[in-house]
Design an enzyme around this catalytic site. Structure first.
Site, PDB file in Angstrom:
ATOM      1  N   ASP A  31       0.862  -1.180   0.000  1.00  0.00           N
ATOM      2  CA  ASP A  31       0.000   0.000   0.000  1.00  0.00           C
ATOM      3  C   ASP A  31       0.898   1.229   0.000  1.00  0.00           C
ATOM      4  O   ASP A  31       1.985   1.225   0.618  1.00  0.00           O
ATOM      5  CB  ASP A  31      -0.926   0.026   1.217  1.00  0.00           C
ATOM      6  CG  ASP A  31      -1.921   1.169   1.150  1.00  0.00           C
ATOM      7  OD1 ASP A  31      -2.950   1.010   0.459  1.00  0.00           O
ATOM      8  OD2 ASP A  31      -1.659   2.228   1.755  1.00  0.00           O
ATOM      9  N   GLU A  33       1.123   5.670   0.212  1.00  0.00           N
ATOM     10  CA  GLU A  33       0.548   6.997   0.437  1.00  0.00           C
ATOM     11  C   GLU A  33       1.276   7.943  -0.505  1.00  0.00           C
ATOM     12  O   GLU A  33       2.499   7.830  -0.690  1.00  0.00           O
ATOM     13  CB  GLU A  33       0.701   7.435   1.885  1.00  0.00           C
ATOM     14  CG  GLU A  33       0.061   6.495   2.894  1.00  0.00           C
ATOM     15  CD  GLU A  33      -1.423   6.283   2.659  1.00  0.00           C
ATOM     16  OE1 GLU A  33      -2.086   7.205   2.124  1.00  0.00           O
ATOM     17  OE2 GLU A  33      -1.935   5.196   2.998  1.00  0.00           O
ATOM     18  N   HIS A 172      -5.369   5.050   6.437  1.00  0.00           N
ATOM     19  CA  HIS A 172      -4.683   5.850   5.422  1.00  0.00           C
ATOM     20  C   HIS A 172      -3.203   6.015   5.746  1.00  0.00           C
ATOM     21  O   HIS A 172      -2.583   7.010   5.352  1.00  0.00           O
ATOM     22  CB  HIS A 172      -5.339   7.223   5.256  1.00  0.00           C
ATOM     23  CG  HIS A 172      -6.677   7.162   4.577  1.00  0.00           C
ATOM     24  ND1 HIS A 172      -6.838   6.790   3.267  1.00  0.00           N
ATOM     25  CD2 HIS A 172      -7.926   7.419   5.066  1.00  0.00           C
ATOM     26  CE1 HIS A 172      -8.114   6.824   2.944  1.00  0.00           C
ATOM     27  NE2 HIS A 172      -8.809   7.200   4.028  1.00  0.00           N
ATOM     28  N   ASP A 177      -2.818  -0.024   6.306  1.00  0.00           N
ATOM     29  CA  ASP A 177      -3.700  -0.409   5.199  1.00  0.00           C
ATOM     30  C   ASP A 177      -3.239  -1.725   4.569  1.00  0.00           C
ATOM     31  O   ASP A 177      -4.066  -2.538   4.138  1.00  0.00           O
ATOM     32  CB  ASP A 177      -3.726   0.691   4.140  1.00  0.00           C
ATOM     33  CG  ASP A 177      -4.503   1.916   4.604  1.00  0.00           C
ATOM     34  OD1 ASP A 177      -4.955   1.921   5.762  1.00  0.00           O
ATOM     35  OD2 ASP A 177      -4.647   2.873   3.810  1.00  0.00           O
TER      36      ASP A 177
END
Length: 593
Positions: A31, A33, A172, A177
C-alpha cells in the site's frame, strides 16, 4: 522368493491441471501513500508492505519517502503525513531497491492495484530501475467478483476490513492499510474454495473481466483429453460453430472459458455452444490438416480463415492462338498455365501488372483469330503489345513471348523477372522513387507466387513419401504423403523402430482415386505438408518417385525478396492505391531486338 514389487510409476501432470497452489504462493501486499492521484505530477510519501505465505506473515516493510516537494495540506489531513515528517526520509530512488528485494519472486497484491502499481512503475522508470515482471492481484476486483451487493454496499477497503473482521483497521497509513488488506485477502480466499479456485493461475484469471455465462459453460471441457488434435464447437442444432486445433486439446479448449480469450466473436460463439467434439491426432501436422478439411467442409460461421478455399484466385495463361492472362477461380487440367493461388484480387492484379511490364502480351479480352485481322488498340501504338490482332505478329512469334511466362511458372523465371529488376534500378537511378517502389512491390508479389507454385508442384508430383520428425521424447512422428495429400499419420514411442509400424501405416493409408494430374487435395494442405517437411529435424524415411525443386528456380531472387521484406516497415507492400491501368504503370521494358 516372491517377485520384487514393480517400481512405482509416476505421471507428470501438466501445469494447467495442477497450477501453483495458493498455499505455496508468496504474496507481498503493498500500500502507498502519495501526494496526489496521478504519478505524472505526484510522488510517493510512504510505502508499507506485508509478505505472507500459507496464511503466515513472513515479514513487513515500511518507510517514509521524501517526495521532493511540499505535501498538500488536504493530503496531510487525510494521511497524517506532513512535510516535516518526510524531511529526513530517503528519496524514492534509494527506497525502491530495498522494496524490490523484499518483494522479489512474490505476487504483488494491492487494493485498487492500478493506483499503487502505477506509482511504483513510474518511480522505477524515473529512477532508471527496471520494473520486474511479476504477477499481481487486485483485492478490489476480486471482491467485486466474489461478494454481492447484499453483503457489502461497496468494495472499499474501509468497508471490506470490518466485514472480514480484520485485526487492523485502515487508517490511510501505508503499513496499517497493507495489514488490513492481508486480512481481506485471506477472507476472500475462503470464498474461492466452493468455486474450485485453488491455484494462482485460476486466481489471476478470476480477477480479470470474464462473462459469467462463459464461466458457467466451463463444464463443456471436462471430458476433453490432452494431446494434439482438433476441437469442434457445436451449436443448439448440432451445427459446427468453430473448428480449431492445438497441441494440447484440454488446455486450449479450457482457455475459451477464461479471461484469456477476449475476441468478441468467440465470446458470442461460446455463448451459443452446447457441445464440444474432439478428434485426437497423432501429431500437430495431422491436427492442422484435419482442421483445414473440416473448415472447408462445414464452413463454420465463426471461423474466418480457410472457409472458402474455392474462392482462391489464379492467374491463367489461356489456351488459344494468341493467349492472354486472366484471373480465374478454378484450375482445370490442360486448360492453360496457372499461377497461384493468390489471397485476394489486389495481389493477383499486381502479379498480372508485373508480367505485362515485362512481356508484350495482349490485354484485350476478345478472342483473336490469325485468319481475321482487326484494328490495333492503343497499347500497340505505345509499344506495349505486338499487335497480333492486325497480323503484325504471327502465332509462332507470339508463342515465343507467351513461352517466357510458361517457363517462369514451371522452372525458370529469370527471363521474366531479371528485366523487371533492372527496370526498378533504372527508375531509382532517375529518382523516380514512387514508380520504382510500385514496380518493386509488384515484382515481389510475382516472385513469391512463382516460388510458392514451384515448391508446391514439386511436392504434389511425388507418388508417395514417408516423413519422420522427433517427438522430443525419444520417439518419432510419422506422416505418409501421396501427391501432396496427407493419407496416414502415426507415432512410434521411445524404444520402437520406425520400420516396425511403417507397414501398418502404409496398409491403412488413404487410397487416392485420381492421379492423372487432377489435384488430390487443396493447395493449403500441400503447403502445410511442405512446411512440416522443411522444418529442421524432419527425416525422409521412404520415397517413391522424385522429390526435387526445378532448376534454376527462384533461388536467384532470394536476396531481392529479403530486401523487400526488410523494407516493408510494417506496411502492406501491395498497398498501392493507384489504378493498374496503362497510364498509371511505369514504362514497359523495351523488348530486346
Amino acid at each position: 522368493m516372491p517377485p520384487a514389487p514393480a517400481p512405482p510409476r509416476y505421471h507428470q501432470v501438466s501445469i494447467e491441471e495442477v497450477g501453483t497452489p495458493l498455499s505455496q504462493v508468496t504474496f507481498v501486499v503493498v500500500d502507498l501513500e502519495t501526494t496526489g492521484g496521478s504519478p505524472k505530477d505526484c510522488a510517493i510519501t510512504e510505502i508499507g508492505a506485508v509478505k505472507v505465505r500459507g496464511g503466515q506473515v513472513l515479514g513487513e516493510f515500511q518507510t517514509l519517502v521524501d517526495p521532493g516537494h511540499e505535501i498538500p495540506p488536504y493530503i496531510s489531513v487525510l494521511t497524517g503525513i506532513t512535510s516535516s515528517m518526510v524531511a529526513a526520509a530517503p528519496r524514492i530512488g534509494s527506497v525502491l531497491p530495498a522494496f524490490l528485494e523484499f518483494a522479489r519472486g512474490a505476487v504483488l497484491v494491492a487494493h485498487n492495484a492500478p493506483f499503487d502499481l502505477g506509482f511504483l512503475k513510474a518511480a522505477c522508470a524515473g529512477s532508471g530501475i527496471a520494473w520486474p515482471a511479476a504477477a499481481s492481484v487486485d483485492t478490489a476486483v476480486l471482491a467485486r467478483r466474489l461478494l454481492s451487493r447484499d453483503e457489502v454496499p461497496n468494495c472499499k477497503l474501509g468497508t471490506l476490513a470490518p466485514f472480514f473482521s480484520a485485526t487492523t483497521s485502515p487508517t490511510h497509513r501505508a503499513l496499517d492499510d497493507a495489514r488490513a488488506t492481508v486480512d481481506v485477502l485471506h477472507g476472500l480466499f475462503e470464498r474461492l474454495g466452493p468455486l474450485g479456485v485453488t491455484t494462482l493461475e485460476e486466481l489471476t484469471g478470476l480477477t480479470r473481466q470474464i462473462d459469467p455465462e462463459r464461466r458457467r459453460k466451463r463444464h463443456l471441457a471436462d471430458d476433453v483429453p490432452h494431446g494434439p488434435g482438433v476441437y469442434l464447437f457445436r451449436g443448439p442444432r448440432e451445427e459446427p460453430l468453430y473448428v480449431g486445433t492445438s497441441t494440447d486439446l484440454r488446455s486450449r479448449v479450457r482457455s475459451y472459458f477464461s479471461s484469456s480469450e477476449q475476441r468478441s466473436r468467440i465470446t458470442e460463439m461460446v455463448a451459443l455452444a452446447q457441445r464440444i467434439d474432439t478428434i485426437p491426432c497423432a501429431h500437430a501436422l495431422e491436427a492442422a490438416v484435419r482442421e483445414l478439411r473440416l473448415i472447408a467442409e462445414h464452413k463454420p460461421r465463426y471461423n474466418r480463415r480457410s472457409r472458402f478455399p474455392e474462392r482462391a484466385l489464379w492467374v491463367r495463361l489461356t489456351e488459344e492462338p494468341f493467349p492472354r492472362l486472366s484471373v480465374v477461380r478454378r484450375v482445370r487440367p490442360d486448360a492453360g498455365v496457372f499461377l497461384g493461388p493468390f489471397p485476394d484480387r489486389r495481389a493477383a492484379d499486381a502479379a498480372v501488372a508485373a508480367v505485362h511490364e515485362s512481356l508484350p502480351l495482349r490485354q484485350c479480352t476478345a478472342r483473336l483469330s490469325p485468319r481475321t485481322p482487326t484494328s490495333a488498340c492503343v497499347l500497340a501504338g505505345m509499344g506495349r503489345c505486338g499487335a497480333p490482332c492486325t497480323g503484325a505478329q504471327s502465332v509462332v512469334e507470339y508463342a515465343d513471348v507467351a513461352a517466357v511466362f510458361a517457363a517462369a511458372v514451371t522452372h525458370d523465371p529469370r527471363p521474366l523477372v531479371a528485366p523487371l529488376l533492372a527496370r526498378v534500378e533504372h527508375l531509382a537511378a532517375e529518382e523516380r522513387y514512387e514508380d520504382a517502389a510500385v514496380l518493386r512491390d509488384r515484382v515481389a508479389v510475382l516472385v513469391r507466387a512463382l516460388r510458392r507454385r514451384q515448391r508446391l508442384e514439386s511436392l504434389a508430383a511425388v507418388p508417395e513419401l514417408v516423413l519422420a520428425r522427433p517427438d522430443g521424447d525419444g520417439g518419432w512422428e510419422l506422416s505418409v504423403v501421396r501427391f501432396g495429400r496427407l493419407v496416414s499419420a502415426g507415432c512410434t514411442p521411445r524404444g520402437t523402430t520406425v520400420r516396425s509400424v511403417l507397414g501398418t501405416l502404409l496398409a491403412t493409408a488413404e487410397m487416392l482415386p485420381n492421379t492423372d494430374g487432377t489435384p488430390t487435395t487443396s493447395v493449403d494442405e500441400t503447403e502445410l505438408v511442405l512446411r512440416w517437411l522443411e522444418k529442421p529435424g524432419t527425416r525422409l524415411v521412404q520415397l517413391t518417385g522424385t522429390l526435387a525443386s526445378p532448376a534454376p528456380g527462384t533461388g536467384a531472387f532470394s536476396g531481392f525478396l529479403s530486401q523487400v521484406e526488410a523494407g516493408r516497415t510494417g506496411q502492406d507492400p501491395f498497398a498501392d492505391s493507384r489504378s493498374l491501368g496503362t497510364r498509371a504503370r511505369p514504362e514497359r521494358i523495351a523488348s530486346p531486338a
